[in-house]
Design a protein around this motif. Structure first.
Motif, PDB file in Angstrom:
ATOM      1  N   THR A  81       0.831  -1.206   0.000  1.00 19.70           N
ATOM      2  CA  THR A  81       0.000   0.000   0.000  1.00 19.70           C
ATOM      3  C   THR A  81       0.865   1.255   0.000  1.00 19.70           C
ATOM      4  N   GLU A  82       2.097   1.115   0.423  1.00 23.55           N
ATOM      5  CA  GLU A  82       3.012   2.250   0.428  1.00 23.55           C
ATOM      6  C   GLU A  82       4.308   1.823  -0.245  1.00 23.55           C
ATOM      7  N   PRO A  83       4.966   2.737  -0.949  1.00 20.51           N
ATOM      8  CA  PRO A  83       6.220   2.346  -1.618  1.00 20.51           C
ATOM      9  C   PRO A  83       7.248   1.814  -0.615  1.00 20.51           C
ATOM     10  N   LEU A  84       7.969   0.781  -1.037  1.00 20.79           N
ATOM     11  CA  LEU A  84       9.048   0.241  -0.208  1.00 20.79           C
ATOM     12  C   LEU A  84      10.202   1.241  -0.209  1.00 20.79           C
ATOM     13  N   THR A  85      10.797   1.428   0.954  1.00 22.39           N
ATOM     14  CA  THR A  85      11.912   2.377   1.006  1.00 22.39           C
ATOM     15  C   THR A  85      13.242   1.698   1.292  1.00 22.39           C
ATOM     16  N   PHE A  86      13.187   0.416   1.649  1.00 23.89           N
ATOM     17  CA  PHE A  86      14.459  -0.235   2.035  1.00 23.89           C
ATOM     18  C   PHE A  86      15.255  -0.719   0.826  1.00 23.89           C
ATOM     19  N   ILE A  87      14.736  -0.449  -0.374  1.00 18.73           N
ATOM     20  CA  ILE A  87      15.468  -0.936  -1.546  1.00 18.73           C
ATOM     21  C   ILE A  87      16.286   0.144  -2.244  1.00 18.73           C
ATOM     22  N   LEU A  88      16.205   1.379  -1.787  1.00 18.14           N
ATOM     23  CA  LEU A  88      17.061   2.401  -2.407  1.00 18.14           C
ATOM     24  C   LEU A  88      17.748   3.222  -1.323  1.00 18.14           C
ATOM     25  N   TYR A  89      18.875   3.803  -1.704  1.00 14.79           N
ATOM     26  CA  TYR A  89      19.673   4.632  -0.801  1.00 14.79           C
ATOM     27  C   TYR A  89      20.138   3.878   0.424  1.00 14.79           C
ATOM     28  N   ASN A  90      20.569   2.666   0.219  1.00 13.14           N
ATOM     29  CA  ASN A  90      21.232   1.940   1.305  1.00 13.14           C
ATOM     30  C   ASN A  90      22.148   0.877   0.698  1.00 13.14           C
ATOM     31  N   VAL A  91      22.744   0.081   1.565  1.00  9.74           N
ATOM     32  CA  VAL A  91      23.728  -0.896   1.115  1.00  9.74           C
ATOM     33  C   VAL A  91      23.097  -1.942   0.188  1.00  9.74           C
ATOM     34  N   ASN A  92      21.819  -2.310   0.468  1.00  8.81           N
ATOM     35  CA  ASN A  92      21.159  -3.323  -0.380  1.00  8.81           C
ATOM     36  C   ASN A  92      21.164  -2.902  -1.846  1.00  8.81           C
ATOM     37  N   ALA A  93      20.811  -1.643  -2.065  1.00  9.80           N
ATOM     38  CA  ALA A  93      20.748  -1.131  -3.435  1.00  9.80           C
ATOM     39  C   ALA A  93      22.124  -1.201  -4.094  1.00  9.80           C
ATOM     40  N   VAL A  94      23.156  -0.872  -3.297  1.00 11.30           N
ATOM     41  CA  VAL A  94      24.517  -0.928  -3.831  1.00 11.30           C
ATOM     42  C   VAL A  94      24.857  -2.360  -4.243  1.00 11.30           C
ATOM     43  N   ILE A  95      24.489  -3.305  -3.392  1.00 11.52           N
ATOM     44  CA  ILE A  95      24.816  -4.708  -3.678  1.00 11.52           C
ATOM     45  C   ILE A  95      24.107  -5.186  -4.942  1.00 11.52           C
ATOM     46  N   ILE A  96      22.806  -4.881  -5.044  1.00  6.23           N
ATOM     47  CA  ILE A  96      22.050  -5.326  -6.230  1.00  6.23           C
ATOM     48  C   ILE A  96      22.685  -4.753  -7.500  1.00  6.23           C
ATOM     49  N   THR A  97      22.972  -3.465  -7.477  1.00 11.21           N
ATOM     50  CA  THR A  97      23.506  -2.811  -8.668  1.00 11.21           C
ATOM     51  C   THR A  97      24.871  -3.377  -9.060  1.00 11.21           C
ATOM     52  N   LEU A  98      25.736  -3.548  -8.063  1.00 15.57           N
ATOM     53  CA  LEU A  98      27.065  -4.076  -8.368  1.00 15.57           C
ATOM     54  C   LEU A  98      26.988  -5.524  -8.866  1.00 15.57           C
ATOM     55  N   THR A 135      28.518   3.631  -8.003  1.00 13.61           N
ATOM     56  CA  THR A 135      27.333   2.955  -7.501  1.00 13.61           C
ATOM     57  C   THR A 135      26.970   3.412  -6.082  1.00 13.61           C
ATOM     58  N   PRO A 136      27.910   3.402  -5.118  1.00 15.37           N
ATOM     59  CA  PRO A 136      27.533   3.879  -3.780  1.00 15.37           C
ATOM     60  C   PRO A 136      27.100   5.344  -3.791  1.00 15.37           C
ATOM     61  N   GLU A 137      27.705   6.147  -4.646  1.00 17.37           N
ATOM     62  CA  GLU A 137      27.340   7.559  -4.699  1.00 17.37           C
ATOM     63  C   GLU A 137      25.889   7.731  -5.153  1.00 17.37           C
ATOM     64  N   LEU A 138      25.515   6.977  -6.198  1.00 15.56           N
ATOM     65  CA  LEU A 138      24.170   7.136  -6.757  1.00 15.56           C
ATOM     66  C   LEU A 138      23.128   6.346  -5.983  1.00 15.56           C
ATOM     67  N   MET A 139      23.501   5.165  -5.495  1.00 16.49           N
ATOM     68  CA  MET A 139      22.519   4.238  -4.945  1.00 16.49           C
ATOM     69  C   MET A 139      22.566   4.147  -3.427  1.00 16.49           C
ATOM     70  N   GLY A 170      22.973   6.338  -0.825  1.00 15.14           N
ATOM     71  CA  GLY A 170      22.499   7.308   0.148  1.00 15.14           C
ATOM     72  C   GLY A 170      23.599   7.589   1.165  1.00 15.14           C
ATOM     73  N   ALA A 171      23.183   8.152   2.300  1.00 13.85           N
ATOM     74  CA  ALA A 171      24.177   8.529   3.300  1.00 13.85           C
ATOM     75  C   ALA A 171      24.802   7.294   3.939  1.00 13.85           C
ATOM     76  N   GLY A 172      24.009   6.270   4.161  1.00 17.47           N
ATOM     77  CA  GLY A 172      24.503   5.090   4.886  1.00 17.47           C
ATOM     78  C   GLY A 172      25.159   4.064   3.986  1.00 17.47           C
ATOM     79  N   GLY A 173      25.198   4.348   2.712  1.00 17.63           N
ATOM     80  CA  GLY A 173      25.729   3.340   1.793  1.00 17.63           C
ATOM     81  C   GLY A 173      27.034   3.736   1.143  1.00 17.63           C
ATOM     82  N   LYS A 174      27.695   4.768   1.708  1.00 19.01           N
ATOM     83  CA  LYS A 174      28.964   5.208   1.126  1.00 19.01           C
ATOM     84  C   LYS A 174      30.074   4.217   1.441  1.00 19.01           C
ATOM     85  N   LEU A 175      31.025   4.110   0.536  1.00 23.54           N
ATOM     86  CA  LEU A 175      32.102   3.126   0.707  1.00 23.54           C
ATOM     87  C   LEU A 175      33.460   3.812   0.689  1.00 23.54           C
ATOM     88  N   ILE A 176      34.506   3.015   0.862  1.00 17.09           N
ATOM     89  CA  ILE A 176      35.851   3.554   0.985  1.00 17.09           C
ATOM     90  C   ILE A 176      36.272   4.309  -0.283  1.00 17.09           C
TER      91      ILE A 176
END
Lengths: 303, 266, 359
Positions: A160-177, A244-248, A250-256
């Motif tokens: 009923t509401e858009p999922l938010t845990f799939i973007l701007y976090n580590v999960n999104a980075v992993i899927i994209t990579l 990928t971490p920059e675009l996908m 978010g703040a909590g998904g930045k990498l080295i």
């Protein structure tokens, strides 16, 4: 990994007089690409090692030897956190990519007609060659708040509401990579599977093994070099990706890699950036070597 | 059968993002989201009017062309040496030249930035990107050309020598025509890689951005996203065309020199 | 015949590996000469030394009394037919054959005539416009021959030219090569590991082992009077028996295990043979099984059949003779009315001291 693996030793030099004309021509030919790699790879790598022991003093670089950069990396928690997160992301991406890729490589090698194999490999490599930035960005379109998945699921009434845990976090980075490095994992495994003598599998079944146990006892161990190759070729480069971490992420998904990029291009602290790059490189190399070592031990213990 | 279904699902996963490109490129809305609202070619028209983009594309094309030429020349040297007899240290040297294939791109980027800017004090420009792109494209060129040279009978060149040609004319008259498909394939691949490369270009670009660097800048502005979709569509189409040509030439090369195809670029 | 090629003290090292050890050899003009030996004996290396693809570590190569030391392959009066034939796949048959004429001063028409003539010579009349990669193995070989011979070299080098062909084709090409060599009168040097091929085709053969020439002779001498066990074993089949040289003089006195005493002429023993332990060799076809009512013209010995191998035209028997340590192989023609003996049969064998070689 980053240093010249083997150069001519003194003993080898002594034998140079015995080289045939063909060998001398080979050395001359190889000289050009070797010199290029020496000047634009070995020399720059040496330079960042040197730089990492210097410090940035506002606009100038202080060239007194110091380990201050490394101390800072060790002492401030942010670098450790980013490094651990990077290694974890790279590790998960590698695991997911290789696990997903193996059946595909197996399918192409064992179930596709020889005349069609090239076509399958070609189809798999095509997405890899198409604009990387745009490909990463498209995952944002798929995973985003108004993205393909959310709007699709909303339409279907699953959510009923858009999922938010799939973007701007580590999960999104992993899927994209995992998507970006898929062909890298398939190709080395495929190459090794192709080299397996098919009569070995028949021999195994002739000796009473089932198809599945033949896979476990013959095919899988024989394909391990390809799996190792796939792991390395995914694990090592993913650590260096900051797009990928920059675009996908978010703040909590930045990498080295984002931190290295920031140090170089925004904070103008090249020595600290260099030290970070080296620390990341050393960690990746150490883990890779450890993995190769474990795999050798595993294969040796079997035989 | 189960494996086939899995493999096809995997292919769909691989192609999923790319399929979206043309959908949004022709969609009549500034927001990139479903549902689609209507058909337009407006975003493509806008592409033709963007001078900054044109400059960036021109830069990238120059860089990609130079990279393709130089990487292929280096690849030719290495692949030809690879087909000759071994000498002490040869494997190590070839391994070293192939190293950029597994090195994280950011490491190459920062190390070149340090040596060019900080050590040598040079200003960045297209040529610095070319230097780096040649470095990362050479391993691909070597891999492709190794295939072409590996399938070549070493007696071919000897036969030409035996029939009165010099080393150079034997290479020109016999080896070069036989590996020409590999050379074209190598140039196309290097061109494609360079055209698309962002991570290194972002570090080494001078005052004139390359196309990917320019796109990166646009990604921050939501209003320019549909234009990027249009550009992406063109790029994807172009890449597919270039790669298909490269693959055709690679296969023809393997066939021409008498080998059997083992598939794949790598 | 004049001497064309002279090799003096030729040595070749690859690193520590000694590929050619002191090769001395003279090849005459117009000769069909073969280098015969097992794989890895250095025969191909020697051919490539003559062609100029390999330099020598020591010694000299002379062609027509000219030292070839600094002469590259493209300036030597030699041409080569490669083992793989090395037909340029991107050219037509005619372009392949005309390849070596690129720098010649001939006019276009003259070149075309030369190509047509060369193709005719190898039996490929009218094949000029075909694509080279569409040819069969035998046709490729003919193109390779035409391509080399069109340059009218003093020497044609052939590196295992028949090894890629099937048996029938190989036998056919052997005859054709001999015919061709006689027609053009050019010196042919053939490298082969097939002793039969060398015997059939050559005027003279050099047998090589481990970088050295074991023996160099015409085929008949090589077969009938091998100078060492190595050569005897490599060419054809030979039975070896322990023997004692009892006297040395005009003729050689022998006491052969199982056969007893006999005398052989000097030329059937090595030069400077001394009394003492020795071995003799005797070929399977010079021995004979004696059937019912047959008697030996020279000597005979009782024997037991140990093994029978039936070849159709021939039967090979392994027989045991008292006091001979190894079974002797005897080749018998399957003539009309002649039975094939069974294993265990008691028989007699005939032998002739004229067929004996002392080692």
């Amino acid at each position: 990994m980053i240093f010249v693996r083997k150069s001519l030793s003194i003993a080898d030099m002594g034998k140079l007089s015995n080289l045939t004309g063909d060998q001398i021509r080979g050395i001359k030919l190889l000289g050009l690409p070797f010199t290029y790699a020496l000047l634009l790879l070995a020399l720059p790598l040496g330079a960042i090692v040197l730089f990492s022991f210097w410090t940035q003093d506002f606009m100038t670089v202080d060239t007194t030897f110091t380990t201050r950069n490394y101390q800072e990396i060790w002492n401030s928690p942010i670098y450790g956190l980013l490094l651990r997160r990077s290694l974890m992301v790279s590790g998960i991406v590698t695991l997911v990519t290789v696990l997903l890729a193996y059946p595909v490589a197996y399918f192409i090698s064992f179930h596709v007609k020889p005349s069609k194999k090239s076509l399958w490999l070609f189809l798999i490599t095509i997405p890899f060659w198409t604009s990387y930035l745009i490909r990463v960005f498209l995952w944002k379109v798929i995973l985003g708040y108004n993205g393909v998945i959310n709007s699709g699921l909303l339409e279907l009434g699953v959510i009923t509401e858009p999922l938010t845990f799939i973007l701007y976090n580590v999960n999104a980075v992993i899927i994209t990579l995992a998507h970006a490095f898929a062909p890298f994992a398939i190709l080395p495994i495929f190459v090794v599977l192709e080299k397996i003598d098919r009569s070995l599998l028949e021999a195994s079944q002739d000796l009473g093994e089932s198809k599945f146990s033949t896979f476990l006892r013959v095919t899988l161990p024989l394909s391990m070099p390809g799996v190792v190759g796939a792991v390395l070729i995914v694990f090592i480069p993913t650590i260096g990706d900051y797009v990928t971490p920059e675009l996908m992420g978010g703040a909590g998904g930045k990498l080295i890699a984002n931190m290295i990029q920031t140090q170089f291009l925004q904070l103008n602290n090249a020595p600290l950036g260099a030290a970070l790059a080296i620390v990341a490189m050393v960690c990746v190399t150490a883990i890779s070597l450890f993995f190769v070592f474990l795999n050798r031990k595993y294969l040796a213990s079997r035989s | 059968m189960k494996l086939r279904i899995y493999a096809i699902a995997y292919l769909i996963f691989l192609y999923a993002p790319i399929v979206l490109l043309p959908l949004f490129a022709f969609n009549d809305a500034t927001i990139i989201a479903f549902p689609l609202t209507g058909f337009t070619t407006h975003w493509f028209t806008e592409l033709t009017q963007n001078a900054a983009l044109h400059a960036a594309v021109k830069n990238s094309l120059i860089i990609a062309l130079c990279t393709a030429i130089f990487a292929t020349i280096l690849g030719l040297c290495a692949a030809r040496a690879g087909a000759m007899s071994a000498f002490p240290g040869k494997k190590g040297i070839v391994g070293f030249v192939m190293l950029p294939l597994v090195l994280p791109e950011i490491i190459i980027a920062v190390s070149l930035l340090v040596i060019l800017r900080q050590v040598l004090g040079l200003s960045l420009g297209n040529w610095t990107i070319i230097l780096a792109h040649v470095l990362i494209c050479t391993p691909f060129s070597i891999a492709i050309l190794n295939g072409a040279f590996g399938a070549l009978d070493p007696a071919m060149e000897e036969a030409a020598l035996d029939l009165g040609e010099t080393r150079w004319s034997a290479f020109r008259l016999v080896t070069l025509p036989l590996v020409m498909p590999g050379i074209i394939s190598s140039m196309l691949i290097a061109f494609t890689i360079s055209l698309d490369e962002f991570i290194i270009a972002f570090f080494l670009t001078g005052s004139n951005p390359t196309m990917p660097v320019y796109i990166w800048g646009l990604l921050r502005f939501p209003s320019s996203l549909p234009v990027i979709m249009a550009l992406g569509t063109i790029l994807v189409a172009l890449s597919i065309v270039l790669l298909t040509i490269a693959e055709i030439f690679r296969r023809r090369g393997v066939r021409r020199s008498g080998g059997t195809d083992t598939g794949g670029f790598l | 015949m004049t001497d064309l090629i002279k090799l003096r003290g030729v040595q070749k090292y690859y690193g520590d590996y000694h590929a050619l050890r002191d090769i001395n050899l003279t090849i005459r003009a117009g000769e069909f000469f073969s280098l015969l030996g097992p794989s890895g004996c250095g025969k191909t290396t020697l051919l490539r030394v003559i062609a100029g693809f390999e330099g020598v570590s020591n010694g000299s190569v002379m062609i027509s009394d000219k030292d070839m030391k600094d002469v590259p392959p493209n300036q030597r009066p030699t041409n080569m037919v490669f083992q793989s034939y090395a037909i340029f796949p991107h050219l037509t048959v005619a372009e392949n054959v005309a390849f070596g004429l690129r720098k010649s001063k001939m006019s276009k028409a003259e070149k075309a005539d030369a190509v047509a003539e060369a193709l005719k010579m190898v039996g490929l009349d009218g094949y000029g416009k075909r694509a080279a990669h569409a040819l069969s193995g035998g046709q490729r070989q003919r193109v390779a021959l035409a391509r080399a011979l069109i340059l009218k070299p003093k020497v044609l080098l052939l590196d295992e030219p028949l090894s890629a062909l099937d048996k029938k084709m190989r036998e056919h090409m052997q005859v054709e090569l001999i015919r061709l060599q006689r027609a053009v009168g050019i010196t042919f040097i053939l490298v082969t590991h097939d002793q039969e091929e060398a015997l059939v085709m050559s005027d003279r053969i050099a047998v090589m082992f481990a970088g050295e020439i074991g023996q160099m002779d015409d085929p008949e001498t090589l077969y009938r009077r091998p100078k060492s066990r190595r050569v005897a074993e490599f060419i054809g089949k030979m039975n070896f028996l322990p023997a004692t040289v009892t006297s040395v003089g005009e003729s050689i006195g022998l006491d052969i295990a199982g056969f007893g005493q006999t005398d052989v002429p000097q030329d059937q023993a090595p030069e400077g043979a001394k009394p003492g332990e020795a071995a003799i060799g005797i070929r399977p076809e010079t021995l004979a099984i004696l059937f019912e009512g047959e008697t030996a013209s020279r000597h005979e010995a009782p024997a037991t059949v140990d093994e029978v191998v039936y070849y159709g035209d021939m039967t090979y028997y392994d027989v045991r003779v008292k006091d001979v340590p190894e079974p002797l192989t005897i080749a018998m023609k399957n003539l009309i009315g002649r039975p094939v003996l069974e294993v265990g049969a008691q028989t007699r064998i005939a032998w002739d001291e004229r067929a004996i070689v002392v080692f």
